[in-house]
Scaffold this motif. Sequence first.
Motif, PDB file in Angstrom:
ATOM      1  N   LYS A  47      41.239 -42.418 -20.178  1.00 10.04           N
ATOM      2  CA  LYS A  47      42.094 -43.524 -19.783  1.00 10.04           C
ATOM      3  C   LYS A  47      42.654 -43.229 -18.404  1.00 10.04           C
ATOM      4  N   ALA A  48      42.401 -44.127 -17.487  1.00 11.77           N
ATOM      5  CA  ALA A  48      42.887 -43.985 -16.125  1.00 11.77           C
ATOM      6  C   ALA A  48      44.137 -44.828 -15.928  1.00 11.77           C
ATOM      7  N   GLN A  49      45.019 -44.352 -15.063  1.00 16.39           N
ATOM      8  CA  GLN A  49      46.178 -45.123 -14.645  1.00 16.39           C
ATOM      9  C   GLN A  49      45.995 -45.484 -13.180  1.00 16.39           C
ATOM     10  N   LYS A  50      46.424 -46.671 -12.808  1.00 23.92           N
ATOM     11  CA  LYS A  50      46.284 -47.097 -11.424  1.00 23.92           C
ATOM     12  C   LYS A  50      47.432 -48.016 -11.041  1.00 23.92           C
ATOM     13  N   SER A  56      37.757 -43.057  -1.056  1.00 20.81           N
ATOM     14  CA  SER A  56      38.810 -44.079  -1.022  1.00 20.81           C
ATOM     15  C   SER A  56      38.947 -44.717  -2.401  1.00 20.81           C
ATOM     16  N   TYR A  57      39.351 -43.914  -3.367  1.00 23.51           N
ATOM     17  CA  TYR A  57      39.486 -44.399  -4.741  1.00 23.51           C
ATOM     18  C   TYR A  57      40.766 -45.202  -4.954  1.00 23.51           C
ATOM     19  N   GLY A  58      41.755 -45.042  -4.071  1.00 29.34           N
ATOM     20  CA  GLY A  58      43.019 -45.731  -4.245  1.00 29.34           C
ATOM     21  C   GLY A  58      44.007 -44.919  -5.063  1.00 29.34           C
ATOM     22  N   TRP A  59      45.100 -45.562  -5.417  1.00 32.60           N
ATOM     23  CA  TRP A  59      46.164 -44.895  -6.171  1.00 32.60           C
ATOM     24  C   TRP A  59      45.821 -44.965  -7.659  1.00 32.60           C
ATOM     25  N   ARG A  60      44.982 -44.042  -8.108  1.00 29.97           N
ATOM     26  CA  ARG A  60      44.570 -44.003  -9.510  1.00 29.97           C
ATOM     27  C   ARG A  60      44.304 -42.562  -9.900  1.00 29.97           C
ATOM     28  N   THR A  61      44.345 -42.302 -11.217  1.00 30.87           N
ATOM     29  CA  THR A  61      44.230 -40.923 -11.702  1.00 30.87           C
ATOM     30  C   THR A  61      42.796 -40.498 -11.958  1.00 30.87           C
TER      31      THR A  61
END
Length: 355
Positions: A23-26, A108-113
Motif C-alpha cells: 500500500k502506497a501513500q501519496k 520523478s515519482y512525486g511525493w509518494r512512498t
Amino acid sequence: MTKITQFINISKRLYSGATGKIKAQKYVLTKYFQGEPKESDFKIVEEELPELKNGEILTQAEYLSVDPYMRAYMIGYKLPTDMIGGQVAKVIDSRNDKYPVGSYVTDSYGWRTHTICDPNKPRLPGVMPLTRVPDISPHPISLALGVLGMPGNTAYFGLNEICQPKAGETVVITGAAGAVGSHVGQIAKILGCRVVGFAGSDEKCDYLIKELGFDHAINYKTANIQAALKAAAPNRVDCYFDNVGGEISHTIMSYMNKYGRVAVCGSISSYNDLKLPKVTIMQPAIVFKELKVEGFLVNRWTHRWDEGIDMNLKWIQEGKLKYKEEVYHGFENMVKALNGILRGENTGKAVVKVN
C-alpha cells in the motif's frame, strides 16, 4: 497533531493484511496554492499497488526532494493531481535484472512512498531519466537529489552552456546559498572566475566565503545592493545566474559589461505572490549592453544527464566541490519542508527523509 500526521501514524505500514500487497501513500493536490502552500491544499491518499510484471521494479522512497519549482509548476495541472517531485528510492522487489533488490534509483515519482515502474519503457523527449545511483560512499545517498542530481545538473549545464564563463570574468549569483546557487559559484571558481553571491543572512554569506570560496557574498536584506555590488565587482559583471528575479535582477543587469550573459533559472522571489510584482523595466540594459538573456529548464540536457553527474562526482572526489544538506524528517513534513525553502530557511539542498 495535524490531520496529516494522524493519517501517517495510523496508516504507516507496508502490507495490507493477509493479501501481502504493498500500500502506497501519496500527496494529492486538491486546491491551487494561494500564498504559501498549506497542508489543507493536499489530501494523503492510500492506494494498493498491483503485482509486478516482467521488467518492472517496486521502489520504496528514502529521500524526497523539495524544490522551488514545485510551487510554480502546480498551477499547470488539472486538479486533483499527484504532487510532483524527485526522490531517491530503494528497489525492494524486482523483475528486472538491471535493477536488483537493494539498489537505488532516482526518478520523478512525486511525493509518494512506493512506486512501480518499468525502467525500460521509453520516455518522451525532455522527461527526466530514471537513473540508477552509483556508489558514492562515503557520501550520503541523498546527494542523488542534490549535487549529483537535478540541482547539480542545473548548475553544471546552466552555467557552462548559457553563461559560458571564461577565466578572469566576474560571475554574480542570486539565491547563492541554495542548492543550485552554491553549486554554480563553486563551478565558477573552478573555472577561474571572480564570484559574488547574494544570500539572505550574514550566516549564509559567511558560509559562501569561508566554506565555498566565494570572493564576496552580500546580504541582500541589509546591504545597499547597488553600492555593495560596485564594491564587490569593480570591473562590473560578465555573467549573471538568476535564481530569484525581482528588482535585484534589474540592479545587477544594469551593472553588467557589454555582451554579458544571463542565465535565468528561476524567480523564487515571486512564487508565493498572488500577483506578479512590478519591477523596473530591464530592456534598456539588455539593448544598450547587448546582453544575452536566456531562460532554461535542465531537462534540455537529459541526453547528457550522466555527463553532469560524472563531472560533479569527480569534483567532489577531488575536494573541489562541497555540499550542505538541510534534512527534514518524516513524510508528514513535506509541506513544512517546501515552505522552508520558499522562505529561504535552507542552506544547500533541502531533502525529506521519509522515515
